[in-house]
Design an enzyme around this catalytic site. Structure first.
Site, PDB file in Angstrom:
ATOM      1  N   ASN A   8      44.112  37.311  40.711  1.00 29.53           N
ATOM      2  CA  ASN A   8      43.326  38.536  40.886  1.00 29.53           C
ATOM      3  C   ASN A   8      43.332  38.867  42.375  1.00 29.53           C
ATOM      4  O   ASN A   8      42.631  38.233  43.148  1.00 29.53           O
ATOM      5  CB  ASN A   8      41.890  38.308  40.377  1.00 29.53           C
ATOM      6  CG  ASN A   8      40.986  39.502  40.669  1.00 29.53           C
ATOM      7  OD1 ASN A   8      41.462  40.570  41.068  1.00 29.53           O
ATOM      8  ND2 ASN A   8      39.677  39.315  40.464  1.00 29.53           N
ATOM      9  N   LYS A  10      42.222  41.450  43.775  1.00 31.22           N
ATOM     10  CA  LYS A  10      41.082  42.295  44.205  1.00 31.22           C
ATOM     11  C   LYS A  10      41.621  43.471  45.031  1.00 31.22           C
ATOM     12  O   LYS A  10      42.729  43.937  44.763  1.00 31.22           O
ATOM     13  CB  LYS A  10      40.051  41.439  44.949  1.00 31.22           C
ATOM     14  CG  LYS A  10      39.691  40.175  44.132  1.00 31.22           C
ATOM     15  CD  LYS A  10      38.504  39.452  44.625  1.00 31.22           C
ATOM     16  CE  LYS A  10      38.259  38.236  43.731  1.00 31.22           C
ATOM     17  NZ  LYS A  10      37.075  37.480  44.091  1.00 31.22           N
ATOM     18  N   HIS A  94      34.284  41.632  35.733  1.00 31.16           N
ATOM     19  CA  HIS A  94      34.285  40.712  36.881  1.00 31.16           C
ATOM     20  C   HIS A  94      32.944  40.786  37.597  1.00 31.16           C
ATOM     21  O   HIS A  94      32.322  41.847  37.650  1.00 31.16           O
ATOM     22  CB  HIS A  94      35.425  41.080  37.841  1.00 31.16           C
ATOM     23  CG  HIS A  94      35.643  40.037  38.889  1.00 31.16           C
ATOM     24  ND1 HIS A  94      34.866  39.988  40.025  1.00 31.16           N
ATOM     25  CD2 HIS A  94      36.506  38.994  38.957  1.00 31.16           C
ATOM     26  CE1 HIS A  94      35.267  38.941  40.746  1.00 31.16           C
ATOM     27  NE2 HIS A  94      36.249  38.331  40.121  1.00 31.16           N
ATOM     28  N   GLU A 165      33.426  32.262  35.674  1.00 26.74           N
ATOM     29  CA  GLU A 165      33.460  32.331  37.138  1.00 26.74           C
ATOM     30  C   GLU A 165      32.023  32.307  37.670  1.00 26.74           C
ATOM     31  O   GLU A 165      31.374  33.365  37.739  1.00 26.74           O
ATOM     32  CB  GLU A 165      34.137  33.632  37.595  1.00 26.74           C
ATOM     33  CG  GLU A 165      35.573  33.770  37.149  1.00 26.74           C
ATOM     34  CD  GLU A 165      36.380  34.674  38.073  1.00 26.74           C
ATOM     35  OE1 GLU A 165      37.377  34.197  38.609  1.00 26.74           O
ATOM     36  OE2 GLU A 165      35.992  35.834  38.276  1.00 26.74           O
ATOM     37  N   GLY A 171      34.814  33.104  46.174  1.00 25.88           N
ATOM     38  CA  GLY A 171      35.043  33.477  47.571  1.00 25.88           C
ATOM     39  C   GLY A 171      34.247  32.658  48.577  1.00 25.88           C
ATOM     40  O   GLY A 171      34.195  33.004  49.754  1.00 25.88           O
ATOM     41  N   SER A 210      36.983  29.803  43.894  1.00 21.80           N
ATOM     42  CA  SER A 210      37.471  28.911  44.950  1.00 21.80           C
ATOM     43  C   SER A 210      38.523  27.904  44.473  1.00 21.80           C
ATOM     44  O   SER A 210      38.557  26.768  44.942  1.00 21.80           O
ATOM     45  CB  SER A 210      36.296  28.198  45.631  1.00 21.80           C
ATOM     46  OG  SER A 210      35.455  29.147  46.270  1.00 21.80           O
TER      47      SER A 210
HETATM   48  P1  13P Z   1      38.198  33.217  44.760  1.00 24.89           P
HETATM   49  O1  13P Z   1      39.369  32.454  44.215  1.00 24.89           O
HETATM   50  O2  13P Z   1      38.511  33.941  46.038  1.00 24.89           O
HETATM   51  O3  13P Z   1      36.962  32.396  44.824  1.00 24.89           O
HETATM   52  O4  13P Z   1      37.904  34.406  43.700  1.00 24.89           O
HETATM   53  C1  13P Z   1      37.770  34.071  42.369  1.00 24.89           C
HETATM   54  C2  13P Z   1      37.732  35.312  41.566  1.00 24.89           C
HETATM   55  O5  13P Z   1      36.812  36.101  41.663  1.00 24.89           O
HETATM   56  C3  13P Z   1      38.871  35.581  40.655  1.00 24.89           C
HETATM   57  O6  13P Z   1      38.594  36.626  39.798  1.00 24.89           O
END
Ligand code: 13P
Length: 247
Positions: A8, A10, A94, A165, A171, A210
């Site tokens: 993802n 983003k 999400h 998640e 993040g 993460s």
């Molecule tokens: P990170 O891997 O940056 O923690 O993000 C996870 C996420 O939100 C995947 O959709």
């Protein structure tokens, strides 16, 4: 069940950055049939990504969709638009959509229903916030999110994947422990079996939050974890490839 490793991105990467990434990433791809590999770039990069991924076995997905096919919905993207670009998956609900853009369970449910009806596979994201975990509400939050999101499509859960998640792990560089993830995944699996006894494990339950090349194998050695949804560490092609081939 073929396990699913999804990127993802983003709101990252322009069209030229996407081209560069995919050309590099494809050099690492081998035996794409052994696991399902999915890349979810921003909408603006879907066209070029779809051209470059053709024939590679790597799947394409979007990060969001609207539930209507067309009409006066400024700024929205419909499922037929995504399917025409070759998207087979779409991330729905999400935590950033829920908490930054105010998406609620009712809207997320409409999107999941539309995905099932129109033939694109949703990856429904669920997960508790830090304060909810600390208050012992993790299972309750996850159960409520899943029951509401799947309302009306319980018999079609074989056409849906779920990503657990935990919001506090996204993040932050601090993932859930594999044991904590397994606990929640097992809870979700039992809930899915209750909602649709015929599902027979066709819904994959992914972990996200993460995930990095250094910890991916620790998650993937557990049978309850059917894949990963990777944010930050998917932005570099080599790092994502290491995660994809960590098991
Ligand atoms: P990170 O891997 O940056 O923690 O993000 C996870 C996420 O939100 C995947 O959709």
């Amino acid at each position: 069940m073929r396990r699913l490793i999804a990127a993802n991105w983003k709101m990252n990467k322009t069209v030229s950055e996407t081209e560069d990434y995919i050309k590099k990433f494809l050099k690492f791809v081998e035996h794409p049939e052994s696991r399902e590999i999915l890349i979810c770039p921003p909408f603006t990069s879907l066209y070029v990504a779809s051209k470059l991924l053709q024939g590679s076995g790597v799947k394409l997905g979007a990060q969001n969709c609207f539930y209507k096919d067309s009409g006066a919905y400024t700024g929205e993207i419909s499922i037929p638009m995504l399917k025409e670009l070759g998207c087979e998956y779409v991330i729905v609900g999400h935590s950033e959509r829920r908490h930054i853009f105010g998406e609620n369970d009712e809207l997320i449910n409409k999107k999941v229903v539309a995905c099932v009806e129109k033939g694109i596979r949703p990856i429904l994201c669920v997960g508790e916030k830090k304060e909810e975990r600390e208050a012992g509400l993790t299972f309750k939050v996850v159960e409520t999110q899943i029951r509401l999101a799947l309302s009306g499509v319980e018999e079609h859960t074989d056409k849906i994947d779920i990503a657990y998640e935990p919001v506090w792990a996204i993040g932050t560089g601090i993932p859930a422990t594999p044991e904590d993830a397994v606990e929640v995944h097992t809870f979700i699996r039992n809930l899915l079996n209750e909602l649709n006894p015929k599902n027979q494990r066709k819904t994959r339950i992914l972990y996200g939050g993460s995930v990095k090349p250094e910890n991916a194998a620790e998650f993937m050695k557990h049978e309850a974890i059917n894949g990963l949804l990777v944010g930050t560490a998917s932005l570099d092609p080599e790092s994502f490839a290491k995660i994809v081939y960590s098991f």
